[in-house]
Design a protein around this motif. Structure first.
Motif, PDB file in Angstrom:
ATOM      1  N   MET A  81       0.835  -1.193   0.000  1.00 22.26           N
ATOM      2  CA  MET A  81       0.000   0.000   0.000  1.00 22.26           C
ATOM      3  C   MET A  81       0.872   1.246   0.000  1.00 22.26           C
ATOM      4  O   MET A  81       1.883   1.315   0.687  1.00 22.26           O
ATOM      5  CB  MET A  81      -0.886  -0.025   1.236  1.00 22.26           C
ATOM      6  N   LYS A  82       0.472   2.244  -0.763  1.00 23.29           N
ATOM      7  CA  LYS A  82       1.276   3.448  -0.892  1.00 23.29           C
ATOM      8  C   LYS A  82       1.225   4.266   0.391  1.00 23.29           C
ATOM      9  O   LYS A  82       0.175   4.410   1.004  1.00 23.29           O
ATOM     10  CB  LYS A  82       0.740   4.266  -2.058  1.00 23.29           C
ATOM     11  N   ALA A 131       3.533   9.894   0.647  1.00 21.92           N
ATOM     12  CA  ALA A 131       4.212   9.943  -0.653  1.00 21.92           C
ATOM     13  C   ALA A 131       3.527  10.964  -1.556  1.00 21.92           C
ATOM     14  O   ALA A 131       2.308  11.114  -1.521  1.00 21.92           O
ATOM     15  CB  ALA A 131       4.180   8.570  -1.298  1.00 21.92           C
ATOM     16  N   TYR A 132       4.325  11.611  -2.380  1.00 20.58           N
ATOM     17  CA  TYR A 132       3.779  12.635  -3.274  1.00 20.58           C
ATOM     18  C   TYR A 132       2.802  11.999  -4.270  1.00 20.58           C
ATOM     19  O   TYR A 132       3.071  10.967  -4.861  1.00 20.58           O
ATOM     20  CB  TYR A 132       4.910  13.316  -4.052  1.00 20.58           C
ATOM     21  N   GLN A 133       1.669  12.642  -4.421  1.00 13.54           N
ATOM     22  CA  GLN A 133       0.667  12.163  -5.367  1.00 13.54           C
ATOM     23  C   GLN A 133       0.323  13.323  -6.310  1.00 13.54           C
ATOM     24  O   GLN A 133      -0.159  14.366  -5.852  1.00 13.54           O
ATOM     25  CB  GLN A 133      -0.582  11.717  -4.586  1.00 13.54           C
ATOM     26  N   ARG A 178      -5.443  11.884   3.640  1.00  9.62           N
ATOM     27  CA  ARG A 178      -4.869  10.791   4.443  1.00  9.62           C
ATOM     28  C   ARG A 178      -3.611  11.238   5.158  1.00  9.62           C
ATOM     29  O   ARG A 178      -3.381  10.906   6.319  1.00  9.62           O
ATOM     30  CB  ARG A 178      -4.563   9.590   3.552  1.00  9.62           C
ATOM     31  N   PRO A 202       9.847   6.188   0.502  1.00 11.50           N
ATOM     32  CA  PRO A 202       8.774   5.240   0.177  1.00 11.50           C
ATOM     33  C   PRO A 202       9.264   3.796   0.046  1.00 11.50           C
ATOM     34  O   PRO A 202       8.554   2.861   0.406  1.00 11.50           O
ATOM     35  CB  PRO A 202       8.215   5.752  -1.158  1.00 11.50           C
TER      36      PRO A 202
END
Lengths: 321, 554
Positions: A1-2, A6-8, A60, A162
């Motif tokens: 799972m990410k 983390a950058y999205q 999140r 990550p």
């Protein structure tokens, strides 16, 4: 799972702005958090950080950072209350403790801890928003001509975070899958294993960077990425925040004293500054499409794009609505 | 060799002369006396067992050896006329691209477009040139739709393509690939090999590809180089390689070649097409494929795993996605099941749900005791002594099952790859056995990644022992009925060696479930090479194929 941190990539102003603008905006709120101890100002900074993150779509990340911030803040409050015995209002006398000596819990120590905890939580939330919303690639590109080695280190770190998070998740799963007859994993062996794995990963990532030519002293390309239309907004708000924070301090907006008795200043300067800081959290709001004309009074909709008036533009006529 | 490649320059894409290399503090050299050339536009396959020196050779060709790893090097390495020993990997980057086995550690940017653009930017290319190069390489690799995606949302196959695109962005003359298909399903693996062939033919890129699953790429290669203990053991055409391997190292034979060897047919085929042509020339008819009858259930006992309408949803950072969509599956004691399907079909999720790592959102799942070994056995090993990982009687019993009771005092890092895998399995088994009785279900997730044929053979023996088909490795434990063994795998040849049943998943649903010979001979991608050559129902292994050919006669 990410990882939520983390950058999205998202088509939101905070993500679309150039890294300098985003960093200036978030950095200005961090600066406020470090310049001020007044809980009201810190709460305003927390509201700004949370709103900015939520508007940018990092729900999140913000939620998790708030949880972590609350835990960290609580820890700071407890430790400060146990370690510091200054203050006039003694709430509890806990007697002699090993290492701590005589422990008196005072209201003032709790409030001081609260202020420090609030600051830590605000910085944590801002860090989470930065991590989830600011493209590290663009930050590193901006940094590389200024400090190549630092940028290389930052590249490794930004990629390894990550990867290490994924490794940790795998190790946790493997620990859960061990048979009941196998030795307990234990935190220390797990941490050692994660560290050793991270070093291996770092070597792999560094090798890839070498292969991509990172060590080459290539000329800096011209015409770097175009600036975003949101840049001015973020730079302006950042400048405004910093100026207001400095002027506010000069005017006594950080009026806050913990020892020997708690005094929280709630003067007009503090209230105005807090309102301004809290409102700065709305900066990443997306502007609604600008309608150039009001709708007819009869309620009929006039198409802005693709309708009759737009088609007439192609024939050389000026559309008038 | 393509004409385009010849026009691009006469200097070899890669030239090695008397290369000798030893890693720092290594007792013996990893490469010795290695000399060969790769011509511009040539497609060369590098074969050999694990630890034969293939990866080191590729690293020497891209400059990582010795510049990154250190050590002592002698001889000459020239890449497109550049001295690779003098120049570093960065300087060689314009002439050579390198793609390693694990794509996860080969991406350093957050988005796909940035990843592909990075080497061009490092080279100082202007933005307009970079934009065009990114677009072209994305089109060539069929990934333009991925350009705006974050790299950590990609599947293994997609990530491998992105890493390849980044390696190709500078239009190098040589591309080096170290087992690029080891994590890919048969469909993605075949796609990657033929993509390489197309790039090789249309762009004139020379390819040096190290692979264990030779049947996948032998037909695409112009030449094969085999290595053994750091030295070249063969250098010649694919057809000559097969003839050489038959006598020198049968573990390197492809299934089709082994089929012909066993049936006494010459010449040995380099691929399915050549094999079919040879058989047609001999007048061997290809009967139309027809379904074989289902065998009756040989395992009448109660199920060890039963799933009914099982739905599992996972959230990988984007939107939550249903990975399993109403799975119905029953597994009984002693069954050896190969769980197959494309990357992302739900194989690992099914095993992880059975082991309690994921929760279902709908349906029922009942599992007796299960021991699951995940894709990275090293994740289970956290201590410096085998005995510390597995203390007490339960630990010793588990070590006995996998044949490692003599390694109690060894450091897990000193064990071979196969031994580490068995140790990890013992850790998963420990305490789940009643005396010497195994848990009801033993599950292995992709256990053959990066394994050569010999190690796969050892794993097949272990699976047979666990399933109760034979004595355990130690010869100490035998059982009338063993554990059910479920193995998630992409390797169809391996599945044909151990499985008696194949469950094929597609996008979260069971699309085929039946006896192994029926499933692995009834398709195209999920079929063994022998099945594709002969197209005979139920015939999947070289031994079965040779028997069928002998029955049919010429």
């Amino acid at each position: 799972m990410k990882s939520p941190f983390a950058y999205q990539p998202r088509p939101r102003p905070l993500q679309l702005a150039s890294p300098g603008a985003s960093v200036a905006y978030l950095g200005a709120i961090v600066a406020v958090a470090f310049l001020y101890s007044n809980p009201l100002v810190l709460i305003a900074a927390g509201i700004a950080a949370t709103s900015a993150g939520l508007i940018a779509g990092a729900r999140r990340a913000v939620r998790l950072a708030l949880k972590m911030g609350a835990s960290l803040g609580l820890l700071i409050v407890v430790v400060n209350a146990l370690v510091v015995d200054r203050g006039e209002t003694v709430l509890a006398r806990l007697g002699e403790w090993p290492l701590f000596g005589r422990v008196d819990v005072t209201l003032e120590a709790i409030v001081a801890g609260l202020s420090m905890g609030l600051r830590a939580a605000v910085v944590l939330v801002l860090g989470a928003v930065y991590s989830a919303c600011v493209d590290p690639d663009r930050v590193l590109r901006a940094l590389r001509p200024l400090a190549g080695r630092s940028a290389l280190t930052a590249s490794l770190v930004s990629r390894l975070v990550p990867v290490a998070a994924a490794d940790a998740a795998r190790l946790r799963d493997a620990a859960r899958l061990r048979g009941p007859g196998a030795a307990e994993v234990g935190k220390a062996p797990l941490a050692r294993r994660l560290l050793a794995g991270s070093l291996d990963r770092a070597v792999d990532v560094a090798a890839t960077l070498e292969l991509r030519g990172y060590s080459l002293d290539a000329p800096r390309p011209r015409n770097r990425r175009a600036r975003s239309r949101y840049d001015r907004r973020f730079y302006t708000v950042a400048a405004l925040l910093l100026v207001a924070a400095i002027v506010g301090r000069a005017l006594g907006a950080d009026d806050f004293q913990t020892y020997p008795a708690v005094e929280i200043g709630l003067g007009s300067a503090t209230l105005a500054l807090s309102a301004l800081i809290a409102l700065s959290g709305l900066t990443p709001l997306r502007r609604k499409p600008h309608r150039r004309a009001s709708q007819p009074a009869d309620g009929t909709k006039v198409p802005l794009y693709g309708g009759e008036s737009s088609r007439r533009r192609g024939s050389g006529e000026v559309a008038r609505v | 060799m393509s004409e385009l490649a010849i026009r691009r320059g006469a200097a070899p894409a890669l030239a090695l002369r008397d290369l000798r290399y030893a890693y720092p503090q290594a007792p013996r050299p990893a490469l010795e006396d290695v000399s060969f050339e790769v011509a511009p536009g040539e497609f060369v396959l590098l074969a050999g067992r694990s630890a034969s020196g293939k990866s080191t050779l590729l690293k020497a060709a891209c400059g990582l050896v010795p510049h990154f790893h250190g050590g002592e090097i002698e001889g000459e390495v020239r890449v497109a006329d550049l001295d690779a020993i003098a120049a570093g990997p960065g300087e060689l980057a314009a002439a050579v691209g390198y793609l390693a086995q694990d794509p996860e550690t080969q991406v350093v940017s957050t988005t796909v477009a940035a990843e592909i653009e990075l080497p061009l930017e490092m080279r100082g290319d202007e933005p307009a040139d970079r934009a065009r190069a990114v677009e072209e390489v994305a089109l060539a690799l069929a990934i333009p739709h991925l350009l705006d995606r974050a790299v950590d949302t990609l599947s293994g196959g997609e990530l491998q393509r992105v890493a390849l695109a980044a390696a190709l962005a500078t239009r190098p003359r040589l591309i080096l690939l170290d087992e690029p298909t080891s994590q890919l399903d048969p469909v993605a693996g075949d796609e990657l090999i033929w993509l390489l062939r197309r790039l090789n033919e249309e762009w004139g890129v020379a390819v040096l590809l190290a692979e264990h699953r030779l049947e996948r790429c032998l037909a695409a290669a112009d030449r094969v180089i085999a290595m053994e203990a750091g030295r070249l053991s063969f250098n010649g055409s694919p057809a000559d390689f097969l003839a050489w391997a038959r006598n020198a190292d049968p573990a390197l034979e492809t299934p089709a070649a082994r089929l012909f060897s066993l049936a006494g047919i010459d010449p040995l085929p380099v691929g399915v097409r050549a094999a079919r042509q040879t058989l047609r020339g001999m007048g061997v008819a290809h009967p139309p494929n027809r379904s074989s009858r289902r065998v009756s259930d040989p395992h009448p006992q109660g199920p060890v795993l039963q799933a009914k309408g099982l739905w599992v949803e996972l959230d990988r950072g984007e939107d939550p996605r249903d990975v399993l969509k109403g799975i119905d599956l029953t597994i009984r004691p002693g069954e050896r099941v190969a769980l197959m399907g494309r990357n992302g079909a739900g194989k690992s999720t099914l095993l992880r749900t059975a082991a309690g790592l994921h929760e279902s959102i709908a349906g029922k799942l009942s599992v007796d005791s299960i021991a699951l070994l995940t894709q990275n056995p090293s994740d289970y090993l956290v201590r410096e002594r085998v005995g510390d990982e597995l203390p007490g009687d339960a630990g010793l019993a588990a070590l006995r099952v996998v044949g490692l009771e003599g390694k109690v005092d060894a450091d897990p890092r000193d064990l071979s790859g196969g031994e580490r895998q068995r140790l990890a399995l013992a850790i998963a088994l420990a305490g789940r056995m009643e005396g010497e009785a195994l848990p009801a279900l033993v599950a292995l997730d992709e256990p053959t990644r990066g394994m050569d044929h010999a190690r796969k053979g050892e794993l097949v023996k272990l699976i047979e022992a666990l399933a109760g088909d034979g004595a355990f490795v130690t010869q100490q434990v035998t059982k009338a009925t063993g554990a059910a063994v479920v193995v998630a795998t992409h390797d169809v040849e391996f599945a044909s060696e151990f499985a008696d049943r194949v469950v094929l998943l597609g996008d979260g649903v069971v699309i085929a479930d039946g006896p192994m010979p029926e499933i692995l001979s009834g398709g195209w991608y999920f079929a063994t090479e022998v099945a594709r050559v002969l197209d005979l129902p139920g015939v999947v292994t070289p031994e079965q194929g040779a028997a069928a050919l002998r029955e049919q006669g010429p």
